[in-house]
Design an enzyme around this catalytic site. Structure first.
Site, PDB file in Angstrom:
ATOM      1  N   SER A 262      -0.757  -9.640   5.012  1.00 32.31           N
ATOM      2  CA  SER A 262      -0.077  -8.789   4.046  1.00 32.31           C
ATOM      3  C   SER A 262       1.021  -9.583   3.341  1.00 32.31           C
ATOM      4  O   SER A 262       0.739 -10.552   2.643  1.00 32.31           O
ATOM      5  CB  SER A 262       0.461  -7.535   4.731  1.00 32.31           C
ATOM      6  OG  SER A 262       0.525  -6.462   3.823  1.00 32.31           O
TER       7      SER A 262
ATOM      8  N   LYS B 273      -6.033  -0.142   4.939  1.00 31.12           N
ATOM      9  CA  LYS B 273      -4.594  -0.273   5.156  1.00 31.12           C
ATOM     10  C   LYS B 273      -4.166   0.840   6.103  1.00 31.12           C
ATOM     11  O   LYS B 273      -3.773   1.928   5.684  1.00 31.12           O
ATOM     12  CB  LYS B 273      -3.839  -0.184   3.827  1.00 31.12           C
ATOM     13  CG  LYS B 273      -2.419  -0.747   3.917  1.00 31.12           C
ATOM     14  CD  LYS B 273      -2.443  -2.229   4.167  1.00 31.12           C
ATOM     15  CE  LYS B 273      -1.065  -2.851   4.186  1.00 31.12           C
ATOM     16  NZ  LYS B 273      -1.072  -4.273   4.532  1.00 31.12           N
TER      17      LYS B 273
END
Length: 613
Positions: free
Chosen positions: A392, A192
């Site tokens: 996401s 991430k």
């Protein structure tokens, strides 16, 4: 007495000014209404002038933009362009298609693939397609490759950049300024990379590995599509060593493009127009001297929803944000409300959600997903269709569907959650500003922007991030029929191309919007897959802006204009930083995803702005 005369004169002046203003507004609206009516479609050449950018859902234009007081780029809806080309293939009035790519900014690999397929259907109908541009880069050439003939300006260039580029990292400058980036990441979110610009001075090995794999896959998909559409194009020399390809043609850019089969004809625009006149007929009164059918007029005449359709189609495009918002924004509350209202209306038998989003607010993503779940509980099957990006929070939304379709060029995954909160305690200390106060509870005044969050606040926010990530994993596991441990292996914020996602089981199959609609019809057992778009109603000011909008087309760009069509990297980085800092603390968002962003350019003054001088 003199004062009374002065007041009376002032009132009369105000009255006269208001009367004049209303008269100007009346005639302006009358003219705009007449001007806004599309010209009737006649026989000729369909002029597909994509001056601007292709998007899933164009943003609503405000009055300031329509009056020429702002800046902007024309936005074309992908579905309008595709449906117009499909209609042209069957329309006997359309003799040929002119693909005008001067001024085309881009639209994303997946969306342009859909338009390319529509161009192929025009060609199969026996109608020639001719493309013209001063410069061709990746997106321009992806479309042009589907044309029968590719024309290039004599001062033009063909150059392919491919996916990739640099990011800005602010850790050192934040250290010097005394700004603290309080970062909260769930365990195992090594990929991430959204927070890396604020914690590092370079790319982490994990982020580099993921970015290299993704960029390589996207380039491979692009090359396969272009090579299939135009087999004679020698792409590899231009991709691997463009300088050598140029030297082999004595430094002549246009000659190198012809020698490598990238273009067919090098000629000025006037010659292209003459060719179009041969195909569609001459019209000396029209621009270019040929019978042209404007794309905007053709869309207005031929593209429409199926009012009797029973398959609803809702779009989630752009960064997902909390609350309500107009068209062109992925506002969670507005999209959820539109879905709920369509379900309550009773006409919808199946639902397709088109996703083109890198995510954003985890709360807003969940709000949309819950509305999709409610539709399924009402017996309405839901199918997700992924566009350029569905990562996401975009992938979070897709977990609410019965089936998920993507293209090999789709960017998806990025199953991860992070939190970020800036604080300025060190900056305050540097400039000699003290911070003090009282608390009634451990969370009074928290999180403290100037003094820094307390340990209790940090613990609370971290717990929220961890809880959100666990929910993301659980939702994905349930939707994909996987064990949570297996999802965790594929998650951690890692971004996948559509081909890899299909192999890993994150999507059900390859296909675009047509395949998703067909699947929805199959699940709902519908014989007629008529589609009705679920869209937010335009406000009065937005409708007025549409009427007042001027012609935003600029002049032909120079040969190298496409090299700077992307956003200014500093401005883009600062915009991303503002969004992160101003947005929700907990986010499910992919900043590494190649979202189509457009650098605004000055909009030519509309007739209304010129009238006001």
């Amino acid at each position: 007495m003199a004062f009374a005369r002065w007041v009376w004169a002032l009132l009369v002046g105000i009255k006269d000014a208001l009367v004049l203003l209303f008269m100007i507004l009346f005639f302006a609206l009358l003219y705009a209404g007449l001007k806004g009516q599309p010209d009737p479609v006649h026989a000729g050449v369909l002029h597909v002038d994509l001056d601007g950018v292709v998007v899933e859902e164009p943003a609503s234009e405000d009055l300031a933009m329509a009056l020429g007081a702002g800046s902007g780029v024309r936005q074309w809806a992908r579905r309008d362009v595709v449906m117009a080309l499909e209609a042209a293939a069957k329309d006997s009035r359309v003799e040929a298609v002119a693909l005008d790519l001067d001024g085309f900014v881009g639209g994303g690999q997946t969306a342009l693939g859909d338009i390319g397929e529509a161009i192929e259907r025009v060609k199969k109908a026996g109608k020639p397609v001719l493309a013209y541009a001063t410069g061709y880069s990746d997106d321009q050439y992806q479309l042009a490759a589907h044309a029968d003939e590719i024309w290039l300006n004599p001062m033009g260039i063909v150059a392919f950049a491919g996916p990739g580029g640099n990011n800005l990292y602010f850790a050192e400058v934040m250290e010097k300024l005394g700004i603290t980036a309080n970062i909260y990441r769930a365990g195992g979110n090594d990929y991430k990379s959204a927070v890396e610009p604020y914690t590092r001075s370079d790319m982490s090995p994990e982020a580099r590995e993921n970015a290299r794999a993704l960029a390589g896959a996207l380039l491979e998909t692009w090359e396969e599509e272009v090579a299939k559409a135009r087999p004679k194009a020698k792409l590899r020399p231009y991709l691997s060593d463009p300088v050598a390809a140029l030297k082999s043609s004595d430094g002549d850019l246009s000659k190198a493009a012809v020698a490598n089969g990238l273009v067919d004809t090098v000629a000025p625009r006037r010659a292209w127009h003459e060719k179009l006149a041969e195909l569609g007929g001459k019209d000396e009164r029209a621009v270019g001297g040929y019978k042209r059918i404007a794309l905007e007029d053709y869309v207005a005449a031929k593209v429409d929803d199926d009012a009797a359709g029973h398959i609803g189609l809702v779009t989630v495009a752009g960064t997902i944000v909390d609350g309500h918002g107009p068209r062109g924004t992925a506002a969670g509350a507005s999209i959820a409300q539109a879905i709920d209202e369509a379900v309550a209306a009773g006409w919808m038998k199946a639902l397709v959600v088109r996703i083109d989003s890198p995510g954003g607010s985890a709360l807003a993503s969940e709000q949309i997903r819950q509305s999709l779940a409610a539709a399924r509980e009402a017996g309405i099957p839901v199918v997700a269709s992924m566009g350029n990006v569905a990562a996401s929070g975009g992938y979070w939304v897709a977990t609410g569907a019965d089936a998920v379709y993507a293209e090999p060029s789709t960017v998806t995954g990025s199953i991860g959650v992070f939190g970020i909160f800036p604080s300025f305690e060190r900056a305050m200390e540097k400039i000699g500003v003290g911070i003090d106060g009282v608390k009634t509870t451990p969370l009074s005044g928290e999180p403290d922007l100037l003094g820094g969050p307390s340990e209790d606040a940090n613990t609370l926010i971290q717990a929220g991030v961890d809880q959100t990530y666990r929910r993301f994993l659980a939702l994905t596991a349930e939707a994909r029929d996987m064990e949570v441990a297996r999802v965790h292996q594929l998650a951690g914020g890692r971004v996948w191309d559509g081909g890899s996602a299909r192999q890993l089981g994150l999507v059900d199959g390859f296909g675009g919007l047509d395949e998703a609609v067909a699947k929805a019809a199959e699940l709902a057992e519908l014989d007629d897959p008529g589609v009705r778009w679920i869209e937010r109603e335009k406000s009065f000011s937005e409708q007025l802006a549409d009427l007042l909008r001027g012609d935003a087309r600029g002049g032909a760009p120079d040969a190298y204009a496409f090299l700077k069509r992307g956003p200014d990297p500093v401005a883009a980085a600062m915009a991303a930083a503002r969004e992160l800092m101003a947005g929700p603390v907990v986010q499910a968002r992919c900043l590494a995803c190649p979202v189509e962003t457009i650098a605004p350019r000055p909009a030519p003054a509309s007739w209304w702005a010129r009238l006001l001088g």
